[in-house]
Enzyme design. Structure first.
Site, PDB file in Angstrom:
ATOM      1  N   HIS A  39    -101.869  32.227  -7.992  1.00  0.00           N
ATOM      2  CA  HIS A  39    -101.093  32.572  -9.183  1.00  0.00           C
ATOM      3  C   HIS A  39    -100.135  31.462  -9.577  1.00  0.00           C
ATOM      4  CE1 HIS A  39    -101.400  37.114  -9.992  1.00  0.00           C
ATOM      5  NE2 HIS A  39    -102.446  36.771  -9.267  1.00  0.00           N
ATOM      6  N   GLU A 108    -106.523  35.796 -15.267  1.00  0.00           N
ATOM      7  CA  GLU A 108    -105.592  36.638 -16.020  1.00  0.00           C
ATOM      8  C   GLU A 108    -104.732  35.748 -16.906  1.00  0.00           C
ATOM      9  OE1 GLU A 108    -104.749  36.569 -12.517  1.00  0.00           O
ATOM     10  OE2 GLU A 108    -106.135  38.112 -11.818  1.00  0.00           O
TER      11      GLU A 108
END
Length: 316
Positions: A39, A108
């Site tokens: 991330h 994402e």
């Protein structure tokens, strides 16, 4: 065959040195494998971290000797060019002496927006993922690769350091199209829900993931899960689209602690944790990686898992 139980290095909730210490502890505790999230942002500000996963993996490869390592998952389409992902994966396989698996997904918006490339529709993201996997597989052959496709250009690229055994490629599946892609191009399928219908045509390894919140005080464990993991109840269609922690805060503002406790096993009841894993076993998953919620609650979880949880789960 018993389901293999894994440990998750959750980069959103711990710093890089802590993550390496945690996975070394997971190896000592007897976990069968490990995975790491990749991330650039945490889901919620209360999680508070987002170190670079690939640096953590390199350090983890040196800090451990047995436990397999895996990205869960890396997006090879925006932040990283697929040719660069191929180089990183090959290097990790060498550093870990054959313990690395490359988990890939379509990403994402939360993480991929940082390079300013926009966020296209889901079907375009899947097209990009398919092309990226093709580039990575060609790079893995060791030949000099030039590629000019719909989404990526590669010019005279070659991997000069290739492992004796290439890292297997896993592909994240959340719907029929991504599952079909995993079936065609993946060595294993990655999924966060034990949906047997979605995965029934995929015969290879199935790797799942389950958040848990261990603690001797169940109310505190529920509160921790609510504070840091309530975003997970939003579902993939929502979670893939929101651009930052503020969006997840707003989207989950009406989620109650009781809602979280219905989806995430909390406390120290071994049977409750086993029952949460059971649907994955019944759906044909060969591996399930647990996510212990709370960056400062890993050591007690690992001790409890070694003594009580892992022996119970291995009976599944």
């Amino acid at each position: 065959m018993p389901v293999r139980i894994g440990y998750t290095m959750m980069t959103e909730q711990a710093g890089p040195r802590e993550l390496v210490s945690h996975v070394a502890g997971a190896e000592e505790a007897g976990f069968d494998f490990s995975v790491i999230s990749d991330h650039s942002f945490p889901w919620l500000e209360s999680q508070g971290h987002a170190p670079y996963a690939w640096s953590v993996l390199g350090a983890a490869a040196q800090a451990t000797s047995r436990i397999p390592l895996m990205t869960y998952v890396t997006c090879p389409t925006f932040r990283y060019h697929p040719a660069v992902v191929a180089q990183k994966a090959a290097t990790m396989q060498i550093l870990s002496q054959g313990r690395f698996r490359l988990g890939l997904g379509s990403g994402e918006n939360l993480n991929e927006h940082v390079v300013g490339a926009g966020w296209p529709a889901a079907h375009v993201r899947l097209e990009m993922l398919e092309e990226a996997v093709g580039v990575i597989r060609r790079m893995f052959t060791g030949v000099c690769v030039s590629h000019h496709g719909a989404h990526y250009d590669v010019e005279n690229a070659k991997l000069w350091d290739l492992p004796d055994e290439l890292p297997p490629i896993g592909i994240a599946a959340s719907g029929p199209r991504s599952c079909e892609l995993a079936g065609r191009q993946g060595d294993l399928v990655i999924a966060t829900e034990p949906n047997p219908e979605l995965l029934r045509t995929f015969d290879a390894h199935r790797v799942g993931q389950l958040p848990v919140s261990y603690g001797t005080d169940r109310d505190a464990a529920v509160a921790r899960a609510h504070k840091q993991f309530r975003w997970a109840l939003g579902g993939w269609k929502v979670n893939a689209e929101l651009p930052g922690p503020a969006g997840f805060e707003q989207a989950s503002q009406h989620t109650r602690p009781g809602d979280v406790a219905e989806s995430i096993p909390c406390g120290d009841d071994v049977d409750a944790f086993v029952e949460a894993v059971r649907p994955y076993a019944e759906a044909g998953f060969t591996e399930v990686a647990l996510v212990q919620i709370g960056g400062d609650r890993q050591e007690p979880f690992l001790e409890w898992a070694e003594a009580k949880l892992l022996p119970a789960l291995r009976k599944l």
